[in-house]
Enzyme design. Structure first.
Site, PDB file in Angstrom:
ATOM      1  N   GLN A  87      -9.825   4.232  -3.740  1.00 11.64           N
ATOM      2  CA  GLN A  87      -8.727   3.315  -3.415  1.00 11.64           C
ATOM      3  C   GLN A  87      -7.409   4.100  -3.417  1.00 11.64           C
ATOM      4  OE1 GLN A  87      -9.095  -0.739  -5.559  1.00 11.64           O
ATOM      5  NE2 GLN A  87     -10.206   0.703  -6.868  1.00 11.64           N
ATOM      6  N   VAL A  89      -4.566   6.926  -2.655  1.00 15.66           N
ATOM      7  CA  VAL A  89      -4.040   7.563  -1.439  1.00 15.66           C
ATOM      8  C   VAL A  89      -3.651   9.015  -1.726  1.00 15.66           C
ATOM      9  CG1 VAL A  89      -3.296   5.404  -0.375  1.00 15.66           C
ATOM     10  CG2 VAL A  89      -1.720   6.588  -1.909  1.00 15.66           C
ATOM     11  N   ASP A  90      -3.824   9.454  -2.997  1.00 14.28           N
ATOM     12  CA  ASP A  90      -3.530  10.859  -3.311  1.00 14.28           C
ATOM     13  C   ASP A  90      -4.686  11.738  -2.840  1.00 14.28           C
ATOM     14  OD1 ASP A  90      -4.450   9.866  -6.565  1.00 14.28           O
ATOM     15  OD2 ASP A  90      -5.555  11.407  -5.468  1.00 14.28           O
ATOM     16  N   HIS A 105      -8.086   3.039   1.359  1.00 10.64           N
ATOM     17  CA  HIS A 105      -6.707   2.552   1.449  1.00 10.64           C
ATOM     18  C   HIS A 105      -5.796   3.569   2.120  1.00 10.64           C
ATOM     19  CE1 HIS A 105      -7.400  -0.401  -2.131  1.00 10.64           C
ATOM     20  NE2 HIS A 105      -7.939  -0.821  -1.008  1.00 10.64           N
ATOM     21  N   CYS A 116       1.621   3.743  18.644  1.00 11.20           N
ATOM     22  CA  CYS A 116       0.491   4.234  19.471  1.00 11.20           C
ATOM     23  C   CYS A 116      -0.739   4.572  18.654  1.00 11.20           C
ATOM     24  CB  CYS A 116       0.938   5.472  20.262  1.00 11.20           C
ATOM     25  SG  CYS A 116       1.044   6.974  19.276  1.00 11.20           S
ATOM     26  N   CYS A 135       4.013   9.831  20.862  1.00  8.07           N
ATOM     27  CA  CYS A 135       4.662   8.978  21.879  1.00  8.07           C
ATOM     28  C   CYS A 135       6.160   8.910  21.693  1.00  8.07           C
ATOM     29  CB  CYS A 135       4.075   7.556  21.810  1.00  8.07           C
ATOM     30  SG  CYS A 135       4.663   6.592  20.395  1.00  8.07           S
ATOM     31  N   GLY A 171     -11.699   4.069 -13.300  1.00  8.19           N
ATOM     32  CA  GLY A 171     -10.238   3.973 -13.309  1.00  8.19           C
ATOM     33  C   GLY A 171      -9.669   2.930 -12.377  1.00  8.19           C
ATOM     34  N   THR A 172     -10.308   1.751 -12.331  1.00  8.30           N
ATOM     35  CA  THR A 172      -9.758   0.688 -11.492  1.00  8.30           C
ATOM     36  C   THR A 172      -9.755  -0.628 -12.263  1.00  8.30           C
ATOM     37  OG1 THR A 172      -9.937  -0.527  -9.395  1.00  8.30           O
ATOM     38  CG2 THR A 172     -12.003   0.252 -10.377  1.00  8.30           C
TER      39      THR A 172
HETATM   40  C1  BV8 Z   1      -7.542  -7.432   2.843  1.00  7.15           C
HETATM   41  C2  BV8 Z   1      -2.583   1.468  -0.737  1.00  7.15           C
HETATM   42  C3  BV8 Z   1      -8.537  -8.674   4.563  1.00  7.15           C
HETATM   43  C4  BV8 Z   1      -1.126   1.569  -0.728  1.00  7.15           C
HETATM   44  C5  BV8 Z   1      -3.354  -0.586  -1.848  1.00  7.15           C
HETATM   45  C6  BV8 Z   1      -2.901 -12.718   0.765  1.00  7.15           C
HETATM   46  C7  BV8 Z   1      -2.827 -12.163   2.036  1.00  7.15           C
HETATM   47  C8  BV8 Z   1      -3.657 -11.144   2.441  1.00  7.15           C
HETATM   48  C9  BV8 Z   1      -4.572 -10.625   1.562  1.00  7.15           C
HETATM   49  C10 BV8 Z   1      -4.629 -11.157   0.294  1.00  7.15           C
HETATM   50  C11 BV8 Z   1      -3.815 -12.195  -0.118  1.00  7.15           C
HETATM   51  N1  BV8 Z   1      -4.108 -12.503  -1.417  1.00  7.15           N
HETATM   52  C12 BV8 Z   1      -5.084 -11.663  -1.845  1.00  7.15           C
HETATM   53  C13 BV8 Z   1      -5.398 -10.856  -0.820  1.00  7.15           C
HETATM   54  C14 BV8 Z   1      -6.353  -9.796  -0.813  1.00  7.15           C
HETATM   55  C15 BV8 Z   1      -5.574  -8.562  -1.235  1.00  7.15           C
HETATM   56  C16 BV8 Z   1      -5.692  -8.469  -2.741  1.00  7.15           C
HETATM   57  O1  BV8 Z   1      -6.746  -8.145  -3.235  1.00  7.15           O
HETATM   58  N2  BV8 Z   1      -4.580  -8.765  -3.447  1.00  7.15           N
HETATM   59  C17 BV8 Z   1      -4.619  -8.709  -4.901  1.00  7.15           C
HETATM   60  C18 BV8 Z   1      -3.250  -8.297  -5.426  1.00  7.15           C
HETATM   61  C19 BV8 Z   1      -5.059 -10.069  -5.430  1.00  7.15           C
HETATM   62  N3  BV8 Z   1      -6.210  -7.438  -0.584  1.00  7.15           N
HETATM   63  C20 BV8 Z   1      -5.730  -7.006   0.582  1.00  7.15           C
HETATM   64  O2  BV8 Z   1      -4.727  -7.401   1.114  1.00  7.15           O
HETATM   65  C21 BV8 Z   1      -6.601  -5.932   1.221  1.00  7.15           C
HETATM   66  N4  BV8 Z   1      -6.863  -6.312   2.561  1.00  7.15           N
HETATM   67  O3  BV8 Z   1      -7.925  -8.220   2.018  1.00  7.15           O
HETATM   68  O4  BV8 Z   1      -7.740  -7.572   4.205  1.00  7.15           O
HETATM   69  C22 BV8 Z   1      -9.897  -8.194   4.880  1.00  7.15           C
HETATM   70  C23 BV8 Z   1     -10.604  -7.402   3.975  1.00  7.15           C
HETATM   71  C24 BV8 Z   1     -11.883  -6.985   4.305  1.00  7.15           C
HETATM   72  C25 BV8 Z   1     -12.423  -7.335   5.509  1.00  7.15           C
HETATM   73  C26 BV8 Z   1     -11.687  -8.117   6.395  1.00  7.15           C
HETATM   74  C27 BV8 Z   1     -10.415  -8.565   6.079  1.00  7.15           C
HETATM   75  C28 BV8 Z   1      -5.873  -4.602   1.241  1.00  7.15           C
HETATM   76  C29 BV8 Z   1      -5.688  -4.106  -0.174  1.00  7.15           C
HETATM   77  C30 BV8 Z   1      -5.156  -2.673  -0.133  1.00  7.15           C
HETATM   78  C31 BV8 Z   1      -3.715  -2.627  -0.590  1.00  7.15           C
HETATM   79  N5  BV8 Z   1      -3.285  -1.242  -0.734  1.00  7.15           N
HETATM   80  N6  BV8 Z   1      -3.015   0.706  -1.903  1.00  7.15           N
HETATM   81  C32 BV8 Z   1      -0.595   2.292  -1.918  1.00  7.15           C
HETATM   82  O5  BV8 Z   1      -1.347   2.944  -2.673  1.00  7.15           O
HETATM   83  O6  BV8 Z   1       0.631   2.209  -2.068  1.00  7.15           O
HETATM   84  S1  BV8 Z   1      -3.967  -1.344  -3.230  1.00  7.15           S
HETATM   85  C33 BV8 Z   1      -3.301  -0.725  -4.695  1.00  7.15           C
HETATM   86  O7  BV8 Z   1      -3.980  -1.374  -5.770  1.00  7.15           O
HETATM   87  C34 BV8 Z   1      -3.638   0.677  -4.975  1.00  7.15           C
HETATM   88  O8  BV8 Z   1      -3.776   1.486  -3.896  1.00  7.15           O
HETATM   89  C35 BV8 Z   1      -4.931   0.646  -5.717  1.00  7.15           C
HETATM   90  O9  BV8 Z   1      -5.907   1.212  -4.926  1.00  7.15           O
HETATM   91  C36 BV8 Z   1      -5.213  -0.773  -5.797  1.00  7.15           C
HETATM   92  C37 BV8 Z   1      -5.994  -1.164  -7.001  1.00  7.15           C
HETATM   93  O10 BV8 Z   1      -5.329  -0.677  -8.117  1.00  7.15           O
HETATM   94  P1  BV8 Z   1      -6.164   0.255  -9.124  1.00  7.15           P
HETATM   95  O11 BV8 Z   1      -6.529   1.499  -8.429  1.00  7.15           O
HETATM   96  O12 BV8 Z   1      -7.277  -0.519  -9.728  1.00  7.15           O
HETATM   97  O13 BV8 Z   1      -5.030   0.582 -10.162  1.00  7.15           O
HETATM   98  P2  BV8 Z   1      -4.486  -0.369 -11.324  1.00  7.15           P
HETATM   99  O14 BV8 Z   1      -3.183   0.182 -11.779  1.00  7.15           O
HETATM  100  O15 BV8 Z   1      -4.566  -1.792 -10.898  1.00  7.15           O
HETATM  101  O16 BV8 Z   1      -5.570  -0.161 -12.484  1.00  7.15           O
HETATM  102  C38 BV8 Z   1      -5.683   1.117 -13.095  1.00  7.15           C
HETATM  103  C39 BV8 Z   1      -6.907   1.055 -13.988  1.00  7.15           C
HETATM  104  O17 BV8 Z   1      -7.107   2.350 -14.539  1.00  7.15           O
HETATM  105  C40 BV8 Z   1      -6.733   0.085 -15.150  1.00  7.15           C
HETATM  106  O18 BV8 Z   1      -7.929  -0.663 -15.312  1.00  7.15           O
HETATM  107  C41 BV8 Z   1      -6.539   1.012 -16.357  1.00  7.15           C
HETATM  108  O19 BV8 Z   1      -7.124   0.472 -17.531  1.00  7.15           O
HETATM  109  C42 BV8 Z   1      -7.284   2.254 -15.924  1.00  7.15           C
HETATM  110  N7  BV8 Z   1      -6.743   3.495 -16.500  1.00  7.15           N
HETATM  111  C43 BV8 Z   1      -5.441   3.805 -16.754  1.00  7.15           C
HETATM  112  N8  BV8 Z   1      -5.377   5.047 -17.282  1.00  7.15           N
HETATM  113  C44 BV8 Z   1      -6.658   5.525 -17.329  1.00  7.15           C
HETATM  114  C45 BV8 Z   1      -7.527   4.544 -16.827  1.00  7.15           C
HETATM  115  N9  BV8 Z   1      -8.852   4.710 -16.768  1.00  7.15           N
HETATM  116  C46 BV8 Z   1      -9.353   5.894 -17.213  1.00  7.15           C
HETATM  117  N10 BV8 Z   1      -8.583   6.889 -17.704  1.00  7.15           N
HETATM  118  C47 BV8 Z   1      -7.244   6.740 -17.777  1.00  7.15           C
HETATM  119  N11 BV8 Z   1      -6.495   7.731 -18.280  1.00  7.15           N
END
Ligand code: BV8
Length: 225
Positions: A87, A89-90, A105, A116, A135, A171-172
């Site tokens: 997930q 982007v790094d 992602h 384009c 383009c 890590g998600t």
């Molecule tokens: C989609 C790229 C349809 C950019 C990201 C209303 C309108 C439209 C869609 C929706 C809506 N409401 C809900 C949705 C769906 C939406 C969604 O899920 N929203 C959430 C907020 C509810 N999803 C979408 O919009 C997706 N598209 O649904 O399209 C579709 C889908 C399929 C088929 C047809 C149609 C698109 C989602 C992508 C968004 N872009 N990133 C960027 O990076 O800037 S998402 C963003 O959050 C991040 O990129 C990341 O990938 C993602 C998830 O976050 P995590 O990676 O889990 O990170 P987080 O901080 O949350 O958690 C970290 C975890 O690590 C924690 O658990 C922590 O405990 C742990 N941790 C911390 N330190 C450590 C550790 N673990 C181990 N060791 C450590 N040291």
């Protein structure tokens, strides 16, 4: 074994890249709606480029950590067939040596033309007035999937997870879909490796908690003997 590993921001946390939903995560400093949606980009492209330029600089100054390196070691082992679906982007998986990496992602280090659809290796700093290299339209954006946009390679990812013997999430927070739903498609065993229980922890057969730099190398060592 066919292994699919899904990674999130937590695997890059110990490399110094911010997570999103932890205590001082990115979404506590920036409004997701303003910097990670197509509507936010139309409203204020300069702010969105500033957000991604800062993350790109941070990424270029950071290094893969032992968790990224352990997964690259697992990929090189002949006993298993590993695909990393990230997930993130790094580019830390690739810089650790992994080659079978699918960025669902998108990628911080790639540019995309909203006019384009051309893609290229992004410069360190992208600006709203940059012309598209193909383009020349002033419609360049980071090649990342924003909220409301469809993640990349979903069919291939779904097939890989459905055919896997082992699906591991690392890590998600399992807050974002469709990534958080992939565990439901897993045919084989499932394992969560995370700092703390994710929102979907009960969907997994097993779970281990701790920092990725500790629990991922330990898990890989068990698999590769
Ligand atoms: C989609 C790229 C349809 C950019 C990201 C209303 C309108 C439209 C869609 C929706 C809506 N409401 C809900 C949705 C769906 C939406 C969604 O899920 N929203 C959430 C907020 C509810 N999803 C979408 O919009 C997706 N598209 O649904 O399209 C579709 C889908 C399929 C088929 C047809 C149609 C698109 C989602 C992508 C968004 N872009 N990133 C960027 O990076 O800037 S998402 C963003 O959050 C991040 O990129 C990341 O990938 C993602 C998830 O976050 P995590 O990676 O889990 O990170 P987080 O901080 O949350 O958690 C970290 C975890 O690590 C924690 O658990 C922590 O405990 C742990 N941790 C911390 N330190 C450590 C550790 N673990 C181990 N060791 C450590 N040291």
């Amino acid at each position: 074994m066919k292994i699919v590993v899904l990674t999130g921001a937590g695997i890059s946390a110990e490399s110094g890249l911010g997570t999103f939903r932890d205590q001082d995560g990115l979404w506590t400093k920036y409004d997701l709606e303003e910097v990670a949606t197509p509507e936010g980009f139309v409203r204020n492209p300069a702010l969105v480029h500033e957000f991604y330029n800062a993350r790109r600089a941070n990424c270029l100054e950071s290094f893969p950590n032992p968790a990224h390196e352990a997964l690259a070691t697992l990929e090189r082992s002949t006993q298993h067939d590993l695909t990393i679906v990230t997930q993130n982007v790094d580019n830390l998986h690739e810089r650790a040596g992994a080659t079978q990496v699918i960025h669902m992602h998108g990628e911080l280090m790639r540019g995309l033309c909203a006019a384009c659809d051309a893609r290229w290796d992004a410069p360190a700093t992208m600006l709203p007035d940059d012309p598209c290299p193909s383009c020349a339209a002033r419609a360049t954006r980071p090649d990342v999937v924003w909220f409301g946009e469809i993640p990349y390679h979903m069919d291939r990812i779904a097939d890989l997870v459905a055919a896997s013997d082992l699906f591991v999430a690392i890590g998600t927070s399992a807050e974002v879909y469709p990534a958080a739903g992939l565990v439901e498609l897993a045919r084989g065993a499932t394992l969560e490796l995370n700092l703390e229980p994710s929102a979907r922890t009960n969907a997994f057969d097993a779970r281990r908690f701790g920092p990725a730099t500790e629990i991922v190398p330990a898990w890989v060592a068990e698999l590769t003997g």
